[in-house]
Design an enzyme around this catalytic site. Structure first.
Site, short mmCIF file in Angstrom:
data_model
loop_
_atom_site.label_atom_id
_atom_site.label_comp_id
_atom_site.label_asym_id
_atom_site.label_seq_id
_atom_site.Cartn_x
_atom_site.Cartn_y
_atom_site.Cartn_z
N ARG A 44 -13.58 -15.74 2.55
CA ARG A 44 -12.35 -16.46 2.15
C ARG A 44 -12.62 -17.97 2.07
N SER A 45 -13.43 -18.46 2.98
CA SER A 45 -13.81 -19.88 2.95
C SER A 45 -14.49 -20.24 1.63
N GLY A 57 -12.61 -36.87 11.74
CA GLY A 57 -12.27 -35.47 11.53
C GLY A 57 -10.76 -35.32 11.34
N LEU A 61 -5.64 -30.11 0.60
CA LEU A 61 -5.61 -29.36 1.86
C LEU A 61 -4.40 -28.43 1.93
N ALA A 84 -5.50 -25.19 0.34
CA ALA A 84 -6.46 -24.39 1.11
C ALA A 84 -5.82 -23.85 2.39
N GLU A 137 -9.47 -27.40 8.35
CA GLU A 137 -8.23 -27.54 7.57
C GLU A 137 -7.07 -28.01 8.45
N GLY A 138 -7.39 -28.87 9.43
CA GLY A 138 -6.39 -29.35 10.37
C GLY A 138 -6.40 -28.47 11.59
N THR A 139 -6.68 -29.09 12.75
CA THR A 139 -6.72 -28.31 14.00
C THR A 139 -5.30 -27.82 14.33
P1 TGC Z 1 0.00 -40.31 6.71
O1 TGC Z 1 0.30 -41.77 6.81
O2 TGC Z 1 0.92 -39.33 7.39
O3 TGC Z 1 -0.09 -39.87 5.19
C1 TGC Z 1 -0.88 -40.58 4.26
C2 TGC Z 1 -0.39 -40.24 2.87
O4 TGC Z 1 -0.57 -38.84 2.63
C3 TGC Z 1 0.70 -38.22 2.37
N1 TGC Z 1 0.67 -36.90 3.01
C4 TGC Z 1 0.54 -35.77 2.34
N2 TGC Z 1 0.46 -35.54 1.01
C5 TGC Z 1 0.33 -34.27 0.63
N3 TGC Z 1 0.28 -33.25 1.51
C6 TGC Z 1 0.34 -33.44 2.85
N4 TGC Z 1 0.25 -32.42 3.69
C7 TGC Z 1 0.49 -34.76 3.31
N5 TGC Z 1 0.57 -35.32 4.55
C8 TGC Z 1 0.69 -36.63 4.34
C9 TGC Z 1 1.71 -39.14 2.97
O5 TGC Z 1 2.96 -38.97 2.36
C10 TGC Z 1 1.10 -40.47 2.68
O6 TGC Z 1 1.31 -40.77 1.31
P2 TGC Z 1 1.50 -42.28 0.79
O7 TGC Z 1 1.84 -42.13 -0.66
O8 TGC Z 1 2.60 -42.86 1.62
O9 TGC Z 1 0.18 -42.95 1.03
O10 TGC Z 1 -1.49 -40.11 7.17
P3 TGC Z 1 -2.15 -40.15 8.60
O11 TGC Z 1 -3.36 -41.01 8.54
O12 TGC Z 1 -1.13 -40.48 9.67
O13 TGC Z 1 -2.66 -38.65 8.79
C11 TGC Z 1 -1.81 -37.57 8.78
C12 TGC Z 1 -2.56 -36.29 9.20
C13 TGC Z 1 -3.02 -36.37 10.65
C14 TGC Z 1 -1.52 -35.17 9.10
C15 TGC Z 1 -3.73 -35.99 8.28
O14 TGC Z 1 -4.66 -36.97 8.39
C16 TGC Z 1 -4.37 -34.64 8.55
O15 TGC Z 1 -3.91 -33.64 8.00
N6 TGC Z 1 -5.49 -34.56 9.33
C17 TGC Z 1 -6.26 -33.34 9.45
C18 TGC Z 1 -7.52 -33.47 8.61
C19 TGC Z 1 -7.92 -32.18 7.96
O16 TGC Z 1 -7.14 -31.24 7.84
N7 TGC Z 1 -9.13 -32.12 7.48
C20 TGC Z 1 -9.58 -30.97 6.75
C21 TGC Z 1 -10.87 -31.28 6.04
S1 TGC Z 1 -11.27 -30.10 4.77
C22 TGC Z 1 -11.68 -28.72 5.57
O17 TGC Z 1 -11.56 -28.55 6.74
C23 TGC Z 1 -12.20 -27.64 4.69
S2 TGC Z 1 -12.55 -26.19 5.51
C24 TGC Z 1 -12.92 -25.33 4.14
C25 TGC Z 1 -13.15 -23.91 4.33
O18 TGC Z 1 -14.33 -23.52 4.56
O19 TGC Z 1 -12.16 -23.10 4.17
P1 FAD Z 2 -11.70 -34.00 16.15
O1 FAD Z 2 -10.79 -34.59 15.14
O2 FAD Z 2 -12.64 -34.89 16.86
O3 FAD Z 2 -10.79 -33.24 17.23
C1 FAD Z 2 -11.28 -32.81 18.52
C2 FAD Z 2 -10.07 -32.35 19.33
O4 FAD Z 2 -9.18 -33.46 19.53
C3 FAD Z 2 -9.23 -31.28 18.60
O5 FAD Z 2 -8.72 -30.38 19.55
C4 FAD Z 2 -8.11 -32.09 18.01
O6 FAD Z 2 -6.93 -31.34 17.74
C5 FAD Z 2 -7.88 -33.12 19.11
N1 FAD Z 2 -7.17 -34.30 18.61
C6 FAD Z 2 -7.59 -35.22 17.71
N2 FAD Z 2 -6.63 -36.13 17.47
C7 FAD Z 2 -5.56 -35.76 18.23
C8 FAD Z 2 -4.25 -36.27 18.40
N3 FAD Z 2 -3.80 -37.34 17.71
N4 FAD Z 2 -3.43 -35.63 19.24
C9 FAD Z 2 -3.84 -34.53 19.91
N5 FAD Z 2 -5.06 -33.97 19.79
C10 FAD Z 2 -5.91 -34.59 18.95
N6 FAD Z 2 -14.37 -30.63 6.33
C11 FAD Z 2 -14.44 -30.97 5.02
O7 FAD Z 2 -14.09 -32.08 4.63
N7 FAD Z 2 -14.89 -30.07 4.09
C12 FAD Z 2 -15.30 -28.83 4.43
O8 FAD Z 2 -15.70 -28.04 3.55
C13 FAD Z 2 -15.27 -28.46 5.81
N8 FAD Z 2 -15.74 -27.24 6.19
C14 FAD Z 2 -15.85 -26.97 7.53
C15 FAD Z 2 -16.53 -25.82 7.94
C16 FAD Z 2 -16.72 -25.57 9.30
C17 FAD Z 2 -17.51 -24.38 9.73
C18 FAD Z 2 -16.17 -26.45 10.26
C19 FAD Z 2 -16.33 -26.19 11.74
C20 FAD Z 2 -15.49 -27.58 9.87
C21 FAD Z 2 -15.34 -27.86 8.50
N9 FAD Z 2 -14.75 -29.06 8.07
C22 FAD Z 2 -14.78 -29.40 6.75
C23 FAD Z 2 -14.34 -30.07 9.05
C24 FAD Z 2 -13.01 -29.78 9.75
O9 FAD Z 2 -11.94 -30.03 8.88
C25 FAD Z 2 -12.93 -30.64 11.01
O10 FAD Z 2 -13.82 -30.06 11.95
C26 FAD Z 2 -11.53 -30.71 11.58
O11 FAD Z 2 -10.67 -31.43 10.72
C27 FAD Z 2 -11.50 -31.36 12.98
O12 FAD Z 2 -12.24 -32.54 13.01
P2 FAD Z 2 -13.34 -32.75 14.17
O13 FAD Z 2 -14.19 -31.56 14.22
O14 FAD Z 2 -13.95 -34.07 13.97
O15 FAD Z 2 -12.50 -32.76 15.53
#
Ligand code: TGC
Ligand code: FAD
Length: 394
Positions: free
Chosen positions: A95-96, A142, A249, A252, A373-375
């Site tokens: 699925r990933s 992250g 995001l 996904a 994809e967001g913890t």
């Molecule tokens: P914040 O100030 O809240 O927002 C910044 C701008 O973004 C807009 N926004 C969104 N837009 C679309 N969808 C959403 N869900 C949105 N959430 C916020 C917001 O309106 C704002 O827009 P603008 O126009 O005002 O600039 O941003 P923040 O810095 O406080 O962060 C918010 C937070 C913590 C929710 C965000 O940073 C977050 O979701 N963090 C988690 C990071 C994450 O999920 N990383 C995933 C990486 S990719 C991955 O893991 C792939 S795994 C792939 C696989 O193998 O399946």
């Molecule tokens: P951190 O952000 O350091 O978090 C560590 C812990 O602290 C977590 O429990 C978290 O919830 C907690 N924490 C952090 N901030 C707060 C807060 N404000 N309040 C409370 N708790 C908090 N990323 C991509 O961009 N592309 C990809 O394709 C991708 N694929 C991935 C595949 C795998 C196998 C893995 C493991 C990760 C992948 N990621 C990818 C990255 C993934 O999105 C990050 O691991 C994830 O967003 C968490 O970031 P981090 O690992 O740095 O943990």
């Protein structure tokens, strides 16, 4: 009186699907069971996933499945969710693979790319001839991607990218990387921007992350960007700030909330079948009250998660889905799937820790799914923000 429920769909949630959605579900389930399930334990054990699975997934229309045009299947969101559910019933890594290709890399290009980006990449990505990855996370950024350090600076008309990305799924397989970078404020380009980076560009390299104990049937990489020079038109022209990557995001995460149901269902089915076969104290362990309690808890969790996914699917198809509702589904369904996997593992006893059964593999995969994809914590905060109007991320 209704008929005896089917253990695999106890509340007959799928009865609400259209005939076309059921056909898609069956096609994906049949393909996954015939072509992928027999090989998954080997891939998991050897920490690999062959690139050639992309062709089969592409031929079935699963890559960029819910996107319109450019060779994509253009199905509704519920159908895409069902495909994720059936793939993840085999393994989260599969699925990933589809999430990253379709919901992250292809969606980013489809939603934010220029016509040239779309023409150049999407048709070949839809067939699986070209693969994409999505670089947002960094070693020190992250959950807080806004703190990223990867920089794009202007040099004449060109952009030059320096930095690194961490944990990038399919990074070593990809022909194209969607890379998010902080731009030089002097360039007048408003913060974080997205770039379409062909991976054969000089200065781009990908190193496999080794020793993973989770999501082993998936390749994960560190991307290194060392003076990667790109033409001006490599940048997505119309989106700046975190809104760009976060919009991808949402897509996904939506696939994941369905996928988790598949992993949970697979664990439950394995536990049920094992409990009926395995005898201790002269009877099947399914005949003990404590085992039935576990089976009942699992079937409730699987069906509640499925109902959540089905409802969120309909909201998405009606274009009424809010990101906090995606967070609801991702948090609730992955947590439920992990609980089911852990419970199912106990039912299998010692056999539960082996690759002969899918349960432990799902259980360890789901630890990644809980984090990427967001913890879970980020999604709790997103729901908290929707409920209170107060952002508690920082
Ligand atoms: P914040 O100030 O809240 O927002 C910044 C701008 O973004 C807009 N926004 C969104 N837009 C679309 N969808 C959403 N869900 C949105 N959430 C916020 C917001 O309106 C704002 O827009 P603008 O126009 O005002 O600039 O941003 P923040 O810095 O406080 O962060 C918010 C937070 C913590 C929710 C965000 O940073 C977050 O979701 N963090 C988690 C990071 C994450 O999920 N990383 C995933 C990486 S990719 C991955 O893991 C792939 S795994 C792939 C696989 O193998 O399946
Ligand atoms: P951190 O952000 O350091 O978090 C560590 C812990 O602290 C977590 O429990 C978290 O919830 C907690 N924490 C952090 N901030 C707060 C807060 N404000 N309040 C409370 N708790 C908090 N990323 C991509 O961009 N592309 C990809 O394709 C991708 N694929 C991935 C595949 C795998 C196998 C893995 C493991 C990760 C992948 N990621 C990818 C990255 C993934 O999105 C990050 O691991 C994830 O967003 C968490 O970031 P981090 O690992 O740095 O943990």
């Amino acid at each position: 009186m209704g008929t005896m429920p089917d253990p695999s769909d106890f509340l007959a949630v799928d009865a609400e699907l259209s005939a076309e959605e059921r056909d898609i579900r069956d096609a994906v389930r049949d393909y996954a069971n015939a072509e992928l399930a027999p090989r998954i334990a080997d891939w998991y054990e050897s920490n690999t996933l062959p690139r050639d699975i992309a062709k089969g997934l592409g031929a079935l229309g699963l890559l960029g499945m819910h996107l319109e045009g450019y060779g994509c299947a253009g199905t509704n969101a519920t159908s895409y969710g069902l495909a994720c559910r059936e793939l993840e019933a085999v393994d989260s890594g599969l699925r990933s693979f589809v999430s990253v290709q379709g919901s992250l890399a292809m969606f980013a290009i489809h939603r934010w790319g220029t016509e040239e980006h779309k023409q150049q990449w999407l048709p070949r990505m839809a067939t699986g001839d070209a693969l994409g990855c999505f670089g947002l996370t960094e070693p020190d950024a992250g959950s807080d991607p806004g703190s990223m350090r990867t920089r794009a600076r202007r040099d004449g008309d060109d952009w030059v990218l320096d930095g690194s990305k961490m944990w990038i799924t399919n990074g070593t397989l990809a022909d194209v990387a969607v890379v998010w970078a902080q731009t030089d404020p002097d360039a007048g380009s408003k913060g974080i921007r997205g770039f379409v980076v062909p991976t054969d560009t000089p200065g781009f390299s990908a190193n496999e992350v080794k020793h993973k104990l989770s999501l082993r049937a998936s390749l994960t990489a560190e991307l290194v960007l060392d003076g990667v020079r790109l033409p001006a038109d490599a940048m997505f022209p119309e989106v700046s700030g975190l809104k760009g990557p976060l919009s991808c995001l949402n897509e996904a995460r939506y696939g994941i909330l369905w996928g988790a149901v598949g992993a949970a269902r697979s664990c439950f089915e394995a536990a049920l079948s094992y409990a009926l076969d395995r005898e201790q104290f002269d009877k099947p362990i399914a005949g003990f009250q404590l085992t039935q309690r576990k089976l009942a808890d699992m079937v409730v969790a699987v069906n509640q998660a499925d109902l959540t996914a089905a409802r969120i699917g309909r909201l998405k198809d009606a274009h009424e889905l809010h990101p906090s509702q995606v967070s609801f589904g991702k948090m609730a369904n992955v947590r439920a799937a992990l609980d089911v996997a852990r419970t199912a593992r106990t039912v299998l006893g010692g056999n539960g820790i082996t690759l002969e059964y899918p349960v432990f593999r799902h259980m360890t995969n789901l630890e990644t799914v809980l984090t990427y994809e967001g913890t879970e914590e980020m999604h709790a905060l997103s729901i908290g923000q929707a409920l209170t109007g107060l952002a508690a991320f920082r």
